[in-house]
Design a protein around this motif. Structure first.
Motif, PDB file in Angstrom:
ATOM      1  N   PRO A 227      32.312  41.808  28.864  1.00  0.00           N
ATOM      2  CA  PRO A 227      31.243  42.172  27.932  1.00  0.00           C
ATOM      3  C   PRO A 227      30.608  40.932  27.303  1.00  0.00           C
ATOM      4  O   PRO A 227      31.311  40.008  26.884  1.00  0.00           O
ATOM      5  N   ASN A 228      29.279  40.916  27.286  1.00  0.00           N
ATOM      6  CA  ASN A 228      28.520  39.840  26.634  1.00  0.00           C
ATOM      7  C   ASN A 228      28.818  38.453  27.224  1.00  0.00           C
ATOM      8  O   ASN A 228      28.622  37.428  26.571  1.00  0.00           O
ATOM      9  N   GLY A 229      29.322  38.413  28.417  1.00  0.00           N
ATOM     10  CA  GLY A 229      29.573  37.134  29.072  1.00  0.00           C
ATOM     11  C   GLY A 229      30.684  36.325  28.449  1.00  0.00           C
ATOM     12  O   GLY A 229      30.776  35.110  28.663  1.00  0.00           O
ATOM     13  N   ASP A 230      31.570  36.968  27.676  1.00  0.00           N
ATOM     14  CA  ASP A 230      32.664  36.259  27.010  1.00  0.00           C
ATOM     15  C   ASP A 230      33.870  36.180  27.948  1.00  0.00           C
ATOM     16  O   ASP A 230      34.684  37.097  28.016  1.00  0.00           O
ATOM     17  N   PHE A 231      33.965  35.057  28.676  1.00  0.00           N
ATOM     18  CA  PHE A 231      35.016  34.921  29.682  1.00  0.00           C
ATOM     19  C   PHE A 231      36.407  34.847  29.057  1.00  0.00           C
ATOM     20  O   PHE A 231      37.405  35.020  29.748  1.00  0.00           O
ATOM     21  N   THR A 232      36.487  34.577  27.764  1.00  0.00           N
ATOM     22  CA  THR A 232      37.808  34.521  27.113  1.00  0.00           C
ATOM     23  C   THR A 232      38.403  35.908  26.956  1.00  0.00           C
ATOM     24  O   THR A 232      39.577  36.055  26.613  1.00  0.00           O
ATOM     25  N   GLY A 233      37.590  36.916  27.237  1.00  0.00           N
ATOM     26  CA  GLY A 233      38.090  38.289  27.138  1.00  0.00           C
ATOM     27  C   GLY A 233      38.931  38.698  28.340  1.00  0.00           C
ATOM     28  O   GLY A 233      39.531  39.768  28.341  1.00  0.00           O
ATOM     29  N   VAL A 234      38.973  37.867  29.352  1.00  0.00           N
ATOM     30  CA  VAL A 234      39.769  38.151  30.553  1.00  0.00           C
ATOM     31  C   VAL A 234      40.818  37.063  30.702  1.00  0.00           C
ATOM     32  O   VAL A 234      40.528  35.873  30.560  1.00  0.00           O
ATOM     33  N   GLN A 235      42.045  37.461  30.981  1.00  0.00           N
ATOM     34  CA  GLN A 235      43.119  36.485  31.132  1.00  0.00           C
ATOM     35  C   GLN A 235      43.188  35.962  32.565  1.00  0.00           C
ATOM     36  O   GLN A 235      42.918  36.692  33.524  1.00  0.00           O
ATOM     37  N   ALA A 236      43.593  34.694  32.686  1.00  0.00           N
ATOM     38  CA  ALA A 236      43.684  34.067  33.993  1.00  0.00           C
ATOM     39  C   ALA A 236      44.660  34.805  34.898  1.00  0.00           C
ATOM     40  O   ALA A 236      44.432  34.937  36.104  1.00  0.00           O
ATOM     41  N   ASN A 237      45.756  35.324  34.319  1.00  0.00           N
ATOM     42  CA  ASN A 237      46.741  36.037  35.128  1.00  0.00           C
ATOM     43  C   ASN A 237      46.163  37.294  35.758  1.00  0.00           C
ATOM     44  O   ASN A 237      46.550  37.670  36.871  1.00  0.00           O
ATOM     45  N   GLN A 238      45.244  37.963  35.034  1.00  0.00           N
ATOM     46  CA  GLN A 238      44.588  39.135  35.609  1.00  0.00           C
ATOM     47  C   GLN A 238      43.818  38.767  36.871  1.00  0.00           C
ATOM     48  O   GLN A 238      43.854  39.486  37.873  1.00  0.00           O
ATOM     49  N   VAL A 239      43.126  37.646  36.787  1.00  0.00           N
ATOM     50  CA  VAL A 239      42.328  37.191  37.922  1.00  0.00           C
ATOM     51  C   VAL A 239      43.237  36.794  39.083  1.00  0.00           C
ATOM     52  O   VAL A 239      42.989  37.157  40.232  1.00  0.00           O
ATOM     53  N   ARG A 240      44.310  36.056  38.786  1.00  0.00           N
ATOM     54  CA  ARG A 240      45.238  35.647  39.840  1.00  0.00           C
ATOM     55  C   ARG A 240      45.820  36.862  40.559  1.00  0.00           C
ATOM     56  O   ARG A 240      45.888  36.905  41.800  1.00  0.00           O
ATOM     57  N   ASP A 241      46.263  37.834  39.762  1.00  0.00           N
ATOM     58  CA  ASP A 241      46.893  39.019  40.353  1.00  0.00           C
ATOM     59  C   ASP A 241      45.930  39.771  41.251  1.00  0.00           C
ATOM     60  O   ASP A 241      46.313  40.238  42.332  1.00  0.00           O
ATOM     61  N   LEU A 242      44.688  39.887  40.800  1.00  0.00           N
ATOM     62  CA  LEU A 242      43.692  40.608  41.587  1.00  0.00           C
ATOM     63  C   LEU A 242      43.387  39.878  42.900  1.00  0.00           C
ATOM     64  O   LEU A 242      43.295  40.494  43.964  1.00  0.00           O
ATOM     65  N   ILE A 243      43.274  38.538  42.822  1.00  0.00           N
ATOM     66  CA  ILE A 243      42.996  37.754  44.032  1.00  0.00           C
ATOM     67  C   ILE A 243      44.169  37.818  44.994  1.00  0.00           C
ATOM     68  O   ILE A 243      43.995  38.032  46.207  1.00  0.00           O
ATOM     69  N   HIS A 244      45.398  37.663  44.480  1.00  0.00           N
ATOM     70  CA  HIS A 244      46.587  37.705  45.344  1.00  0.00           C
ATOM     71  C   HIS A 244      46.755  39.087  45.977  1.00  0.00           C
ATOM     72  O   HIS A 244      47.248  39.202  47.102  1.00  0.00           O
ATOM     73  N   GLN A 245      46.356  40.123  45.250  1.00  0.00           N
ATOM     74  CA  GLN A 245      46.436  41.489  45.775  1.00  0.00           C
ATOM     75  C   GLN A 245      45.539  41.658  46.996  1.00  0.00           C
ATOM     76  O   GLN A 245      45.953  42.231  48.007  1.00  0.00           O
ATOM     77  N   GLU A 246      44.309  41.133  46.914  1.00  0.00           N
ATOM     78  CA  GLU A 246      43.334  41.318  47.989  1.00  0.00           C
ATOM     79  C   GLU A 246      43.408  40.219  49.053  1.00  0.00           C
ATOM     80  O   GLU A 246      43.125  40.466  50.224  1.00  0.00           O
ATOM     81  N   TYR A 247      43.748  39.017  48.620  1.00  0.00           N
ATOM     82  CA  TYR A 247      43.784  37.878  49.558  1.00  0.00           C
ATOM     83  C   TYR A 247      45.091  37.100  49.374  1.00  0.00           C
ATOM     84  O   TYR A 247      45.108  36.002  48.819  1.00  0.00           O
ATOM     85  N   PRO A 248      46.206  37.687  49.838  1.00  0.00           N
ATOM     86  CA  PRO A 248      47.522  37.064  49.611  1.00  0.00           C
ATOM     87  C   PRO A 248      47.685  35.692  50.273  1.00  0.00           C
ATOM     88  O   PRO A 248      48.519  34.901  49.825  1.00  0.00           O
ATOM     89  N   LYS A 249      46.902  35.390  51.302  1.00  0.00           N
ATOM     90  CA  LYS A 249      47.031  34.118  51.992  1.00  0.00           C
ATOM     91  C   LYS A 249      45.975  33.101  51.561  1.00  0.00           C
ATOM     92  O   LYS A 249      45.843  32.043  52.173  1.00  0.00           O
ATOM     93  N   MET A 250      45.260  33.415  50.508  1.00  0.00           N
ATOM     94  CA  MET A 250      44.199  32.512  50.047  1.00  0.00           C
ATOM     95  C   MET A 250      44.810  31.205  49.540  1.00  0.00           C
ATOM     96  O   MET A 250      45.867  31.186  48.914  1.00  0.00           O
ATOM     97  N   TRP A 251      44.133  30.103  49.833  1.00  0.00           N
ATOM     98  CA  TRP A 251      44.590  28.763  49.449  1.00  0.00           C
ATOM     99  C   TRP A 251      44.795  28.714  47.945  1.00  0.00           C
ATOM    100  O   TRP A 251      43.868  28.975  47.162  1.00  0.00           O
ATOM    101  N   ASN A 252      46.012  28.364  47.521  1.00  0.00           N
ATOM    102  CA  ASN A 252      46.372  28.459  46.107  1.00  0.00           C
ATOM    103  C   ASN A 252      45.521  27.572  45.181  1.00  0.00           C
ATOM    104  O   ASN A 252      45.159  28.011  44.090  1.00  0.00           O
ATOM    105  N   PRO A 253      45.195  26.300  45.548  1.00  0.00           N
ATOM    106  CA  PRO A 253      44.325  25.517  44.660  1.00  0.00           C
ATOM    107  C   PRO A 253      42.972  26.184  44.384  1.00  0.00           C
ATOM    108  O   PRO A 253      42.424  26.050  43.286  1.00  0.00           O
ATOM    109  N   LEU A 254      42.459  26.918  45.361  1.00  0.00           N
ATOM    110  CA  LEU A 254      41.203  27.638  45.153  1.00  0.00           C
ATOM    111  C   LEU A 254      41.416  28.800  44.181  1.00  0.00           C
ATOM    112  O   LEU A 254      40.568  29.059  43.316  1.00  0.00           O
ATOM    113  N   VAL A 255      42.544  29.470  44.311  1.00  0.00           N
ATOM    114  CA  VAL A 255      42.876  30.555  43.367  1.00  0.00           C
ATOM    115  C   VAL A 255      42.953  30.002  41.953  1.00  0.00           C
ATOM    116  O   VAL A 255      42.393  30.571  41.008  1.00  0.00           O
ATOM    117  N   GLU A 256      43.644  28.861  41.797  1.00  0.00           N
ATOM    118  CA  GLU A 256      43.819  28.273  40.473  1.00  0.00           C
ATOM    119  C   GLU A 256      42.478  27.799  39.894  1.00  0.00           C
ATOM    120  O   GLU A 256      42.248  27.887  38.694  1.00  0.00           O
TER     121      GLU A 256
END
Length: 264
Positions: A227-256
């Protein structure tokens, strides 16, 4: 006694206190060209003749046809380096040192189309390992339009990294960016971050469209709304989990890298 062009050229050069090398540098030709003019073996091109008339403050009719010189206000003599800067239409330098037959440094600039080819190339159009020019081609390229391995330009095209107003490359960043990894006002790629991000896999931005879409306005199979472009409203772990769920073999430095945008 009537003097021909060659004699007058030599006289005016000496009146200016210039050597043949000085005059050659001022007009943008080789010393050999000046020597041929003064020996009557050849004549300057029209462009160079105009430059000579401006330098010596005489008319072309006088310099070429032998008509009487017009009375003009005598201007103070300019230092040779200043005359060279003012009247030069073309400058070229090619180093004697080469690498596999290619000059280590080639500079070829001026009014018109001049191409520089060297390990280091500087020209209106430049081709080299390191290229600087209006149009630059090669390894590391800087220019208005650049295409190479790494390019920095208003319009940049590169195999590895492109930075510019418009950028296209494996990694692209700019006002408009197209690449595997794209970042910009408008970013289009496999992974995109920007004001408007469109991606085949992951898009992060004000407007985000991708398989995974994270942003203020989102369109994707899996999305996180910010909401309102406030990126602090989303936690990094949420993003990591979602990426690992869909792309488990994705290069980890890119995930980070993508997760680092958000709150830890």
């Amino acid at each position: 006694m009537h003097m021909d062009f060659a004699e007058k050229l030599q006289n005016y050069r000496k009146q200016k206190g210039m050597s043949q090398e000085n005059l050659a540098e001022a007009i943008g030709v080789s010393r050999q060209a000046v020597s041929k003019w003064e020996s009557g073996q050849s004549y300057p091109e029209t462009e160079k003749m105009i430059a000579l008339c401006e330098l010596f403050q005489v008319s072309m009719d006088h310099l070429v046809r032998g008509e009487p010189a017009e009375q003009r206000e005598q201007l103070p003599l300019e230092p040779n380096w200043l005359a060279a800067t003012r009247y030069r239409y073309h400058y070229e330098y090619k180093s004697k040192a080469t690498w596999f037959g290619v000059p280590l440094l080639h500079i070829n600039v001026g009014r018109g189309i001049y191409v520089a080819k060297g390990i280091v190339a500087i020209g209106n159009i430049s081709i080299g390992v390191l290229s600087l020019g209006l149009i630059a081609l090669g390894g590391l390229c800087l220019g208005v339009v650049a295409a190479g391995l790494i390019s920095l330009a208003a319009i940049a095209i590169a195999l590895i990294l492109a930075l510019g107003g418009f950028a296209a490359g494996f990694i692209a960043a700019g006002g408009a960016a197209v690449g595997v990894l794209a970042s910009g006002g408008l970013a289009v790629g496999v992974y995109s971050i920007g004001g408007m991000a469109i991606a085949s896999r992951i898009a992060i931005g004000g407007y985000a469209s991708g398989h995974i879409a994270i942003g203020d306005a989102v369109s994707g199979a899996y999305s996180l709304t910010i909401p309102n472009g406030d990126f602090t409203g989303v936690q990094a772990n949420q993003v990591r989990d979602l990426i690992h769920q869909e792309y488990p073999k994705m290069w980890n430095p890119l995930v980070e890298w993508m997760a680092s945008i958000f709150r830890k």
